[in-house]
Design a protein around this motif. Structure first.
Motif, PDB file in Angstrom:
ATOM      1  N   LEU A  89       0.834  -1.193   0.000  1.00 55.13           N
ATOM      2  CA  LEU A  89       0.000   0.000   0.000  1.00 55.13           C
ATOM      3  C   LEU A  89       0.871   1.247   0.000  1.00 55.13           C
ATOM      4  CD1 LEU A  89      -2.504  -1.059   2.820  1.00 55.13           C
ATOM      5  CD2 LEU A  89      -2.914  -1.194   0.358  1.00 55.13           C
ATOM      6  N   VAL A  90       0.359   2.305  -0.587  1.00 54.46           N
ATOM      7  CA  VAL A  90       1.029   3.606  -0.573  1.00 54.46           C
ATOM      8  C   VAL A  90      -0.010   4.667  -0.224  1.00 54.46           C
ATOM      9  CG1 VAL A  90       2.310   5.327  -1.907  1.00 54.46           C
ATOM     10  CG2 VAL A  90       2.702   2.898  -2.328  1.00 54.46           C
ATOM     11  N   SER A  91       0.345   5.574   0.673  1.00 51.20           N
ATOM     12  CA  SER A  91      -0.563   6.670   1.027  1.00 51.20           C
ATOM     13  C   SER A  91       0.228   7.971   1.111  1.00 51.20           C
ATOM     14  CB  SER A  91      -1.259   6.403   2.371  1.00 51.20           C
ATOM     15  OG  SER A  91      -0.315   6.333   3.412  1.00 51.20           O
ATOM     16  N   GLY A  92      -0.455   9.055   0.884  1.00 51.98           N
ATOM     17  CA  GLY A  92       0.205  10.359   0.933  1.00 51.98           C
ATOM     18  C   GLY A  92      -0.745  11.441   1.397  1.00 51.98           C
ATOM     19  N   THR A  93      -0.172  12.479   1.969  1.00 53.67           N
ATOM     20  CA  THR A  93      -0.957  13.623   2.444  1.00 53.67           C
ATOM     21  C   THR A  93      -0.216  14.913   2.127  1.00 53.67           C
ATOM     22  OG1 THR A  93      -1.911  12.372   4.284  1.00 53.67           O
ATOM     23  CG2 THR A  93      -1.979  14.767   4.451  1.00 53.67           C
ATOM     24  N   ALA A  94      -0.952  15.893   1.650  1.00 51.31           N
ATOM     25  CA  ALA A  94      -0.417  17.229   1.450  1.00 51.31           C
ATOM     26  C   ALA A  94      -1.065  18.170   2.455  1.00 51.31           C
ATOM     27  CB  ALA A  94      -0.696  17.705   0.031  1.00 51.31           C
ATOM     28  N   LEU A  95      -0.242  18.921   3.173  1.00 53.00           N
ATOM     29  CA  LEU A  95      -0.741  19.959   4.072  1.00 53.00           C
ATOM     30  C   LEU A  95      -0.593  21.303   3.390  1.00 53.00           C
ATOM     31  CD1 LEU A  95       0.687  18.983   7.596  1.00 53.00           C
ATOM     32  CD2 LEU A  95      -1.655  18.739   6.772  1.00 53.00           C
ATOM     33  N   ILE A  96      -1.678  22.059   3.335  1.00 56.33           N
ATOM     34  CA  ILE A  96      -1.670  23.362   2.673  1.00 56.33           C
ATOM     35  C   ILE A  96      -1.837  24.445   3.729  1.00 56.33           C
ATOM     36  CG2 ILE A  96      -2.778  24.827   0.946  1.00 56.33           C
ATOM     37  CD1 ILE A  96      -3.419  21.092   0.840  1.00 56.33           C
ATOM     38  N   ARG A  97      -0.992  25.453   3.671  1.00 55.59           N
ATOM     39  CA  ARG A  97      -1.054  26.534   4.665  1.00 55.59           C
ATOM     40  C   ARG A  97      -2.253  27.440   4.384  1.00 55.59           C
ATOM     41  NH1 ARG A  97       3.551  26.276   7.591  1.00 55.59           N
ATOM     42  NH2 ARG A  97       5.368  25.309   6.585  1.00 55.59           N
ATOM     43  N   THR A  98      -3.362  27.058   4.948  1.00 55.34           N
ATOM     44  CA  THR A  98      -4.601  27.821   4.819  1.00 55.34           C
ATOM     45  C   THR A  98      -5.467  27.475   6.023  1.00 55.34           C
ATOM     46  OG1 THR A  98      -6.472  28.297   3.352  1.00 55.34           O
ATOM     47  CG2 THR A  98      -5.656  26.035   3.357  1.00 55.34           C
ATOM     48  N   GLY A  99      -6.762  27.659   5.930  1.00 57.12           N
ATOM     49  CA  GLY A  99      -7.646  27.337   7.045  1.00 57.12           C
ATOM     50  C   GLY A  99      -8.868  28.222   7.035  1.00 57.12           C
ATOM     51  N   ASP A 100      -9.939  27.762   7.688  1.00 55.85           N
ATOM     52  CA  ASP A 100     -11.156  28.572   7.679  1.00 55.85           C
ATOM     53  C   ASP A 100     -11.028  29.813   8.556  1.00 55.85           C
ATOM     54  OD1 ASP A 100     -11.707  27.789  10.354  1.00 55.85           O
ATOM     55  OD2 ASP A 100     -13.004  26.156   9.714  1.00 55.85           O
ATOM     56  N   ARG A 101      -9.947  29.897   9.344  1.00 51.27           N
ATOM     57  CA  ARG A 101      -9.754  31.118  10.127  1.00 51.27           C
ATOM     58  C   ARG A 101      -9.396  32.313   9.241  1.00 51.27           C
ATOM     59  NH1 ARG A 101      -4.289  29.426  13.528  1.00 51.27           N
ATOM     60  NH2 ARG A 101      -2.991  28.768  11.768  1.00 51.27           N
ATOM     61  N   PHE A 102      -9.083  32.057   7.959  1.00 48.11           N
ATOM     62  CA  PHE A 102      -8.726  33.141   7.047  1.00 48.11           C
ATOM     63  C   PHE A 102      -9.865  33.527   6.107  1.00 48.11           C
ATOM     64  CE2 PHE A 102      -4.509  30.909   7.664  1.00 48.11           C
ATOM     65  CZ  PHE A 102      -4.054  31.816   8.622  1.00 48.11           C
ATOM     66  N   GLU A 103     -11.040  32.922   6.268  1.00 49.38           N
ATOM     67  CA  GLU A 103     -12.164  33.279   5.406  1.00 49.38           C
ATOM     68  C   GLU A 103     -12.843  34.542   5.953  1.00 49.38           C
ATOM     69  OE1 GLU A 103     -14.504  29.746   5.612  1.00 49.38           O
ATOM     70  OE2 GLU A 103     -15.164  30.119   7.660  1.00 49.38           O
ATOM     71  N   PRO A 104     -13.498  35.338   5.110  1.00 49.08           N
ATOM     72  CA  PRO A 104     -14.182  36.547   5.584  1.00 49.08           C
ATOM     73  C   PRO A 104     -15.294  36.212   6.566  1.00 49.08           C
ATOM     74  CG  PRO A 104     -13.961  36.559   3.192  1.00 49.08           C
ATOM     75  CD  PRO A 104     -13.575  35.189   3.649  1.00 49.08           C
ATOM     76  N   GLY A 105     -15.539  37.116   7.506  1.00 46.67           N
ATOM     77  CA  GLY A 105     -16.557  36.886   8.526  1.00 46.67           C
ATOM     78  C   GLY A 105     -17.958  36.766   7.978  1.00 46.67           C
ATOM     79  N   ASP A 106     -18.214  37.353   6.809  1.00 43.55           N
ATOM     80  CA  ASP A 106     -19.555  37.259   6.225  1.00 43.55           C
ATOM     81  C   ASP A 106     -19.667  36.101   5.237  1.00 43.55           C
ATOM     82  OD1 ASP A 106     -17.933  38.305   4.272  1.00 43.55           O
ATOM     83  OD2 ASP A 106     -19.324  39.887   3.644  1.00 43.55           O
ATOM     84  N   GLU A 107     -18.592  35.276   5.150  1.00 44.14           N
ATOM     85  CA  GLU A 107     -18.616  34.109   4.276  1.00 44.14           C
ATOM     86  C   GLU A 107     -18.130  32.864   5.039  1.00 44.14           C
ATOM     87  OE1 GLU A 107     -16.387  34.930   0.741  1.00 44.14           O
ATOM     88  OE2 GLU A 107     -17.829  36.399  -0.007  1.00 44.14           O
ATOM     89  N   GLY A 151      -5.299  23.128   5.365  1.00 45.67           N
ATOM     90  CA  GLY A 151      -5.993  22.380   4.339  1.00 45.67           C
ATOM     91  C   GLY A 151      -5.262  21.071   4.124  1.00 45.67           C
ATOM     92  N   SER A 152      -5.929  20.098   3.514  1.00 40.86           N
ATOM     93  CA  SER A 152      -5.280  18.814   3.288  1.00 40.86           C
ATOM     94  C   SER A 152      -5.808  18.167   2.015  1.00 40.86           C
ATOM     95  CB  SER A 152      -5.501  17.870   4.472  1.00 40.86           C
ATOM     96  OG  SER A 152      -6.865  17.499   4.567  1.00 40.86           O
ATOM     97  N   ALA A 153      -4.969  17.326   1.445  1.00 39.30           N
ATOM     98  CA  ALA A 153      -5.356  16.459   0.343  1.00 39.30           C
ATOM     99  C   ALA A 153      -4.632  15.147   0.564  1.00 39.30           C
ATOM    100  CB  ALA A 153      -4.973  17.064  -1.004  1.00 39.30           C
ATOM    101  N   SER A 154      -5.291  14.028   0.297  1.00 40.63           N
ATOM    102  CA  SER A 154      -4.677  12.739   0.584  1.00 40.63           C
ATOM    103  C   SER A 154      -5.040  11.721  -0.480  1.00 40.63           C
ATOM    104  CB  SER A 154      -5.120  12.233   1.961  1.00 40.63           C
ATOM    105  OG  SER A 154      -6.520  12.002   1.970  1.00 40.63           O
TER     106      SER A 154
END
Length: 507
Positions: A89-107, A151-154
């Motif tokens: 088996l092979v597995s992988g994960t990408a961590l992306i420097r983002t997050g919902d803490r950076f979304e606008p307060g009205d969105e 953020g993540s992708a796997s």
């Protein structure tokens, strides 16, 4: 007809013979087992069994990390490789420097939708159905998401399908289509979760407690609402994606059954030409301060026969030099043999569950949070009892026996974070993501081992603040007897009515 009956009789005869032979074999097996059991019991009687407290175990050594390699692509993507041929088996994960803490307060909800529709919306080369079909044929998966701070992708694949699945994984990361119909579906599903969010009292308590600590407008306390969903359109998803998804903003980790050189070539082939963003800057983190300084708050749920209680205040971060001692303090308070379990649950019988944790975060203050579930008529006693234990650990040093128990349980629990290479790789990536030192693992373990009773009392006195405790109760006002006013003359009700009604989405 005769032939059929003959065959049937022969079949019955053979079947009876097999049953007879099977019964004889079982009889012999039973006699043999009985003899072995008798012999084992004689052997066991020869040596008196030790009490579990008399058992001795070798001390835990330092965590031994599996072999891994870290390197960077020319475009800035950080890569971790950890080969492990135990399973194909092979597995992988990408961590992306983002997050919902950076979304606008009205969105609020925007980041979550980006994370969902990146995968569900297919790519510019593969429709969602075709993407699903290719992966399902290979029992593989590609998933994406965005949480509070990352953020993540796997991907997960059989070794033989690694190249095909990895190419799809890279495609999803670099060329998401963000189909409008999949965005509409994701928003509908989110509206459904909003409509159901008051169904579970535990979820109500957790959500409202975060608002009391961080504030309902803080990224760490706010919630998705119908109105904020209505403000979100497909261009908003595309803009959010284009702001954060670049190779120099990603850490990629791959673990499993692969040849490192071939994997490097595969990574270079699929990610080497992805252009970096030279102007990319790390966004400023939201400021955090405790919203409510103290107080008693109540959510009335007339149908409940028990209360969910949360007590606490703003906490700290993992990189605090005092965190190891605070973690040992957690061990004194919690679990089987901990003070809260022994006193509040076992001796006084006031709780179905009870806990008290110093719960930090990686790059923003966490919480100290205590509480549990109790009968409605025991609510006031439960709160008083938990507060008594919090004050007691501040007032008097813990015993040497409690210290030894807490350190041992803390270190043993820590080891279980490294049961397999995938867990270890996840930790290494997380530490780099948040800028923690490479020796954080060994530093933490050594600090726990060196913790003394004086250290535990010192951090308890420094960090636990009963005067700043916020108390939240989710329960039935009529069933809570004696009433909460025995604890405070001011009991502030919280209205959890869901604002607004579903309306037409913005397209």
């Amino acid at each position: 007809m005769y032939g059929y009956q003959r065959k049937r009789r022969m079949g019955n005869h053979i079947w009876k013979f097999k049953i007879s032979r099977g019964l004889k074999f079982c009889s012999v097996l039973a006699v043999t087992f009985a003899f072995l059991l008798f012999a084992f019991n004689l052997s066991a009687l020869a040596t008196e069994a030790k009490h579990y407290t008399d058992l001795e175990f070798a001390p835990l050594g330092e965590i031994q990390l599996p072999k891994y390699e870290r390197y960077e692509l020319k475009n800035g993507m950080v890569v971790y490789l950890m080969p492990d041929s135990e399973l194909p088996l092979v597995s992988g994960t990408a961590l992306i420097r983002t997050g919902d803490r950076f979304e606008p307060g009205d969105e609020v909800g925007l980041a979550r939708l980006v994370g969902t529709v990146m995968r569900s919306g297919g790519t510019t080369k593969h429709t969602p159905d075709r993407l699903n079909e290719i992966l399902e044929q290979r029992a593989a998966s590609v998933e994406t998401g965005i949480g509070g701070t990352s953020g993540s992708a796997s991907f997960n694949s059989l070794t033989e399908d690694t190249e095909t699945v990895f190419e799809l994984f890279a495609e999803v990361l670099q060329e998401p289509a963000f189909l409008q119909e999949k965005l509409d579906l994701a928003k509908t599903q989110l509206r459904g979760s909003i409509a159901r969010r008051n169904d579970d009292p535990g979820s109500i308590a957790s959500r409202e407690f975060r608002k009391l600590i961080y504030g309902d407008s803080s990224p760490y306390g706010r919630t998705v609402e119908y109105a904020t969903l209505d403000n979100i359109s497909r261009p908003d998803l595309v803009n959010f994606y284009q702001k954060y998804y670049y190779p120099n903003n990603i850490i990629l980790g791959i673990e499993g059954d692969f040849d490192p050189q071939k994997m490097k070539s595969l990574i270079e082939k699929n990610f080497g030409n992805w252009k970096a963003n030279p102007k990319l800057t790390k966004p400023a983190l939201p400021q955090v301060q405790q919203a409510k300084g103290s107080g008693l708050f109540f959510v009335d749920q007339p149908q409940l026969t028990q209360s969910n209680v949360l007590i606490g205040h703003l906490g700290g971060e993992f990189n605090s030099p005092d965190y190891p001692a605070l973690d040992v303090m957690n061990g004194v308070l919690n679990g089987f043999g901990g003070r809260l379990f022994n006193e509040v649950r076992s001796r006084q019988g006031l709780a179905y569950s009870v806990y008290g944790y110093w719960s930090p975060r990686y790059d923003y203050p966490g919480m100290f949070i205590a509480g549990g579930q109790t009968r409605s008529d025991a609510t006031v006693k439960f709160i008083k009892s938990v507060n008594t234990e919090i004050k007691r650990i501040k007032a008097k040093p813990i015993t040497s026996k409690e210290l030894a128990f807490a350190k041992e349980s803390t270190l043993n629990s820590f080891v279980f974070n490294f049961q397999d290479p995938a867990q270890t790789l996840s930790r290494l990536m997380r530490y780099e993501y948040y800028g923690y030192p490479q020796d954080f693992l060994s530093r933490y373990q050594k600090a726990v081992e060196a913790t003394t009773t004086a250290d535990v009392q010192r951090v308890a006195q420094k960090y636990l603040q009963p005067e700043n405790m916020v108390t939240l109760v989710v329960g039935s006002q009529n069933n809570i007897q004696p009433p909460l006013k025995q604890l405070s003359t001011q009991v502030t009700p919280i209205d959890i009515t869901i604002p607004g009604a579903p309306s037409q989405a913005k397209s």
